[in-house]
Design an enzyme around this catalytic site. Structure first.
Site, PDB file in Angstrom:
ATOM      1  N   GLY A   1       0.811  -1.204   0.000  1.00  0.00           N
ATOM      2  CA  GLY A   1       0.000   0.000   0.000  1.00  0.00           C
ATOM      3  C   GLY A   1       0.844   1.253   0.000  1.00  0.00           C
ATOM      4  O   GLY A   1       1.726   1.454  -0.842  1.00  0.00           O
ATOM      5  N   GLY A   2       0.584   2.116   0.990  1.00  0.00           N
ATOM      6  CA  GLY A   2       1.292   3.393   1.072  1.00  0.00           C
ATOM      7  C   GLY A   2       2.792   3.222   1.183  1.00  0.00           C
ATOM      8  O   GLY A   2       3.556   4.093   0.735  1.00  0.00           O
TER       9      GLY A   2
ATOM     10  N   GLY B   1      14.878   9.489 -36.158  1.00  0.00           N
ATOM     11  CA  GLY B   1      14.534  10.224 -34.944  1.00  0.00           C
ATOM     12  C   GLY B   1      15.400   9.824 -33.768  1.00  0.00           C
ATOM     13  O   GLY B   1      15.682  10.634 -32.882  1.00  0.00           O
ATOM     14  N   ALA B   2      15.845   8.563 -33.773  1.00  0.00           N
ATOM     15  CA  ALA B   2      16.667   8.103 -32.650  1.00  0.00           C
ATOM     16  C   ALA B   2      18.033   8.798 -32.669  1.00  0.00           C
ATOM     17  O   ALA B   2      18.628   9.027 -31.618  1.00  0.00           O
ATOM     18  CB  ALA B   2      16.822   6.599 -32.692  1.00  0.00           C
TER      19      ALA B   2
HETATM   20  C1  HXC Z   1      -1.308  -3.220  11.396  1.00  0.00           C
HETATM   21  C2  HXC Z   1      -0.027  -4.949  10.655  1.00  0.00           C
HETATM   22  C3  HXC Z   1      -0.116  -4.466   9.346  1.00  0.00           C
HETATM   23  C4  HXC Z   1      -0.864  -3.294   9.111  1.00  0.00           C
HETATM   24  C5  HXC Z   1       1.076  -6.249   9.339  1.00  0.00           C
HETATM   25  N1  HXC Z   1       0.709  -6.049  10.587  1.00  0.00           N
HETATM   26  N2  HXC Z   1       0.570  -5.314   8.531  1.00  0.00           N
HETATM   27  N3  HXC Z   1      -0.618  -4.326  11.667  1.00  0.00           N
HETATM   28  N4  HXC Z   1      -1.436  -2.686  10.164  1.00  0.00           N
HETATM   29  N5  HXC Z   1      -0.971  -2.755   7.906  1.00  0.00           N
HETATM   30  C6  HXC Z   1       1.060  -6.855  11.745  1.00  0.00           C
HETATM   31  C7  HXC Z   1       0.428  -8.237  11.688  1.00  0.00           C
HETATM   32  O1  HXC Z   1      -0.887  -8.195  12.178  1.00  0.00           O
HETATM   33  C8  HXC Z   1       1.357  -9.034  12.574  1.00  0.00           C
HETATM   34  O2  HXC Z   1       1.041  -8.793  13.910  1.00  0.00           O
HETATM   35  C9  HXC Z   1       2.710  -8.404  12.319  1.00  0.00           C
HETATM   36  O3  HXC Z   1       2.445  -7.114  11.748  1.00  0.00           O
HETATM   37  C10 HXC Z   1       3.536  -9.189  11.347  1.00  0.00           C
HETATM   38  O4  HXC Z   1       2.742  -9.446  10.200  1.00  0.00           O
HETATM   39  P1  HXC Z   1       2.603 -10.910   9.568  1.00  0.00           P
HETATM   40  O5  HXC Z   1       1.390 -10.887   8.716  1.00  0.00           O
HETATM   41  O6  HXC Z   1       2.693 -11.945  10.641  1.00  0.00           O
HETATM   42  O7  HXC Z   1       3.915 -10.986   8.712  1.00  0.00           O
HETATM   43  P2  HXC Z   1       4.110 -11.656   7.302  1.00  0.00           P
HETATM   44  O8  HXC Z   1       3.509 -13.004   7.271  1.00  0.00           O
HETATM   45  O9  HXC Z   1       5.572 -11.536   7.015  1.00  0.00           O
HETATM   46  O10 HXC Z   1       3.298 -10.746   6.272  1.00  0.00           O
HETATM   47  C11 HXC Z   1       3.631  -9.409   6.142  1.00  0.00           C
HETATM   48  C12 HXC Z   1       2.565  -8.687   5.260  1.00  0.00           C
HETATM   49  C13 HXC Z   1       1.156  -8.936   5.867  1.00  0.00           C
HETATM   50  C14 HXC Z   1       2.647  -9.249   3.826  1.00  0.00           C
HETATM   51  C15 HXC Z   1       2.942  -7.219   5.218  1.00  0.00           C
HETATM   52  O11 HXC Z   1       1.189  -8.636   7.269  1.00  0.00           O
HETATM   53  C16 HXC Z   1       0.105  -8.094   5.201  1.00  0.00           C
HETATM   54  O12 HXC Z   1      -0.424  -8.450   4.136  1.00  0.00           O
HETATM   55  N6  HXC Z   1      -0.248  -6.953   5.838  1.00  0.00           N
HETATM   56  C17 HXC Z   1      -1.254  -6.053   5.305  1.00  0.00           C
HETATM   57  C18 HXC Z   1      -0.719  -5.366   4.103  1.00  0.00           C
HETATM   58  C19 HXC Z   1      -1.644  -4.355   3.494  1.00  0.00           C
HETATM   59  O13 HXC Z   1      -2.653  -4.716   2.887  1.00  0.00           O
HETATM   60  N7  HXC Z   1      -1.317  -3.101   3.688  1.00  0.00           N
HETATM   61  C20 HXC Z   1      -2.036  -2.047   3.035  1.00  0.00           C
HETATM   62  C21 HXC Z   1      -2.589  -1.129   4.080  1.00  0.00           C
HETATM   63  S1  HXC Z   1      -3.488   0.086   3.210  1.00  0.00           S
HETATM   64  P3  HXC Z   1       0.953  -9.989  14.978  1.00  0.00           P
HETATM   65  O14 HXC Z   1       0.767  -9.303  16.287  1.00  0.00           O
HETATM   66  O15 HXC Z   1      -0.189 -10.821  14.555  1.00  0.00           O
HETATM   67  O16 HXC Z   1       2.241 -10.724  14.872  1.00  0.00           O
HETATM   68  C22 HXC Z   1      -2.371   1.264   2.785  1.00  0.00           C
HETATM   69  C23 HXC Z   1      -2.978   2.364   1.966  1.00  0.00           C
HETATM   70  C24 HXC Z   1      -2.188   3.618   2.037  1.00  0.00           C
HETATM   71  O17 HXC Z   1      -1.246   1.245   3.087  1.00  0.00           O
HETATM   72  C25 HXC Z   1      -2.483   4.394   0.818  1.00  0.00           C
HETATM   73  C26 HXC Z   1      -1.703   5.656   0.773  1.00  0.00           C
HETATM   74  C27 HXC Z   1      -1.738   6.236  -0.601  1.00  0.00           C
END
Ligand code: HXC
Length: 516
Positions: free
Chosen positions: A169-170, A404-405
């Protein structure tokens, strides 16, 4: 006082622990280092000065009040790389997955402001799950603050992003706004929407690596510019890269003490271009022979391989290199290579790095897809970037510079300062085959069929003698000098000596409208 010091020390120790021993072990098991381990590899020993180590979030939703970690998942501060000051932040994945919070944003923004005000490069070590879900829209707004500063600092201080884990994401957009993105081969990924969401929305099945892994972004999307095997190698690449860049746009890039003779000639260069003009050769061999020994650092080596971009040194001074690669797609320019070249030239221009361009291209790549996906618009970026750039620019035509290149690849008309050509250069509107068919179509049709091949060969020979050489262009001043390939290095050294003090300005404007 003794008690106060004890409290401070305890809090500092807690900050050093990140998410705790188990999560650090998990991080290591994935083949990744922790934020602090990464910083200690990147920065000169003892140079790190941390800021915001004790900051924590104030979110209470979802039981977050019990999940407070000093530093809140990002380590920020200043340090030195080879004695040069840098600002750096490193996501700590062991704390809530490095997820991005309001406090993280405040810390990173403070660092961005200080880096801009002090004119020092900003390096981000990214390893984050993106916007912290528990903070809701506040974490979205927090990203906006960082993006704004990325954009304001663009072209003022070098910004380098290292992606060392997931960047979802961000977390993917901030690196995308910076100048260089380095990714580790197996442990990093970048995507806006992950595999699960894609499955739900489009029904497509894809793994994280196939969607946004390092190989994808280095070779197909062009989002990343360098690939490393692991964390230590990625951090070494940052140090290398920084060596070619100034601290900011008001400074020149740093010279290293010259170690390769400026007047060194290379006889092998006289034999690099094959006798037949349809036989490929590796332009990288030319580059490595001309520039200072072992100084070539290719940027985007896996993306649009028909063009080469990278840095090298000439008599110790950094230069940007752009070249066609005849060994891939015959060196033709297409959509991706145009984007790659234009971006690189603009980076060099922003940071006062002179550009040397090696030309061997049959032209823009013909094709329906190329036209439909906008080769005109993308190709125009190359022209735009070279015309706009006020840095010293020198070009060398080694073989083909067609149509052109020819113009786009740093021709004199595109404000190039000096244009050299090797005797093997062919500078013309088009190649012989196409030209003969247009110019002599009637004569060929009128000839008895049996005589056509011989007649065509004769016309081709005549065209070649007349146009496929560098002397016509030299005659009318489009080429400044035809040089022997072996003397390319000394010629370039002398050219750059003269151009080092070049001053050129563009008309005042808010900003140009590059065909993006
Ligand atoms: C809060 C998060 C988090 C998030 C991960 N964690 N992403 N907590 N917000 N965005 C936490 C998990 O719950 C977990 O906590 C710990 O971090 C480790 O994550 P895991 O999933 O166990 O690790 P892994 O298996 O290595 O996977 C990592 C990951 C996955 C691929 C990043 O966590 C994931 O898919 N996260 C969400 C990604 C996502 O969709 N982000 C987009 C957000 S929207 P615990 O306590 O359980 O260990 C965004 C929009 C912004 O960013 C736009 C701006 C323009």
């Amino acid at each position: 006082m003794t008690d106060d010091l004890a409290v401070l020390r305890e809090m500092r120790d807690k900050a050093l622990e990140g998410g705790g021993a188990q999560r650090i072990q998990d991080q290591h098991d994935k083949g990744k280092l922790t934020a602090r381990e990464r910083l200690s590899l990147l920065l000169d020993p003892g140079s790190f000065q941390e800021i915001g180590a004790l900051a924590t979030h104030d979110c209470t939703d979802f039981g977050m009040d019990k999940l407070r970690y000093p530093g809140d998942g990002v380590v920020c501060g200043f340090g030195k790389i080879n004695g040069r000051r840098v600002a750096v932040f490193a996501h700590d994945f062991t704390v809530l997955g490095g997820s991005f919070s309001t406090v993280q944003s405040q810390k990173i923004c403070r660092l961005q402001d200080l880096s801009l005000e002090s004119g020092i490069p900003l390096i981000g070590l990214n390893d984050s799950g993106g916007a912290r879900i528990q903070e809701g829209v506040r974490s979205l707004a927090a990203y906006g603050e960082v993006f704004t500063r990325n954009v304001l600092a663009s072209g003022v201080v070098p910004q380098i992003s290292v992606v060392l884990g997931p960047c979802a994401g961000g977390a993917a957009y901030s690196p995308a706004l910076t100048d260089f993105v380095v990714m580790t081969r197996r442990t990093s990924s970048m995507f806006i929407t992950g595999p699960e969401v894609i499955k739900v929305v489009t029904g497509e099945d894809v793994t994280g690596a196939d969607l946004g892994g390092s190989v994808v972004h280095n070779s197909r999307s062009g989002v990343a510019h360098l690939m490393a095997e692991d964390d230590p190698q990625a951090l070494e690449l940052v140090k290398l890269l920084l060596g070619y860049l100034p601290q900011n746009n008001t400074e020149d890039p740093p010279q290293v003490a010259p170690y390769d003779p400026a007047d060194r000639m290379d006889e092998e260069l006289n034999h690099v271009v094959p006798e037949r003009d349809d036989v490929p050769y590796d332009m990288k061999e030319v580059l490595t022979r001309v520039f200072d020994r072992d100084s070539f650092l290719e940027v985007s080596p896996y993306y649009a391989r028909n063009a080469i971009t990278g840095f090298a040194r000439l008599d110790g001074w950094p230069v940007g290199l752009v070249a066609n690669q005849p060994a891939h797609l015959a060196g033709a320019l297409d959509i991706d290579s145009s984007d790659k070249i234009a971006r690189f030239v603009r980076i060099c221009d922003a940071f006062n790095v002179p550009v040397v361009t090696f030309v061997d291209t049959p032209g823009y790549l013909p094709g329906i897809d190329q036209e439909h996906y906008g080769v005109i618009r993308h190709g125009a970026k190359v022209i735009y970037a070279y015309c706009e750039a006020t840095i010293p620019k020198v070009s060398i035509v080694t073989r083909k510079a067609m149509g052109g290149a020819y113009l786009a690849m740093s021709s004199k008309q595109m404000r190039s300062d000096l244009a050299f050509a090797w005797p093997t250069a062919q500078i013309a509107v088009m190649g012989a085959d196409g030209a003969v068919r247009v110019l002599h179509r009637r004569a060929l049709l009128a000839a008895p069929e049996a005589e056509r091949p011989a007649l065509e060969a004769k016309f081709t020979r005549e065209y070649g003698l007349l146009f496929l050489n560098p002397y016509r262009a030299a005659d009318v001043g489009q080429i400044d000098e035809v040089i022997e390939p072996r003397e390319t290095r000394p010629r370039l050294v002398r050219a750059m000596e003269v151009l080092r003090t070049k001053v050129q300005q563009n008309p005042p404007k808010k900003h140009g409208l590059m065909p993006v």
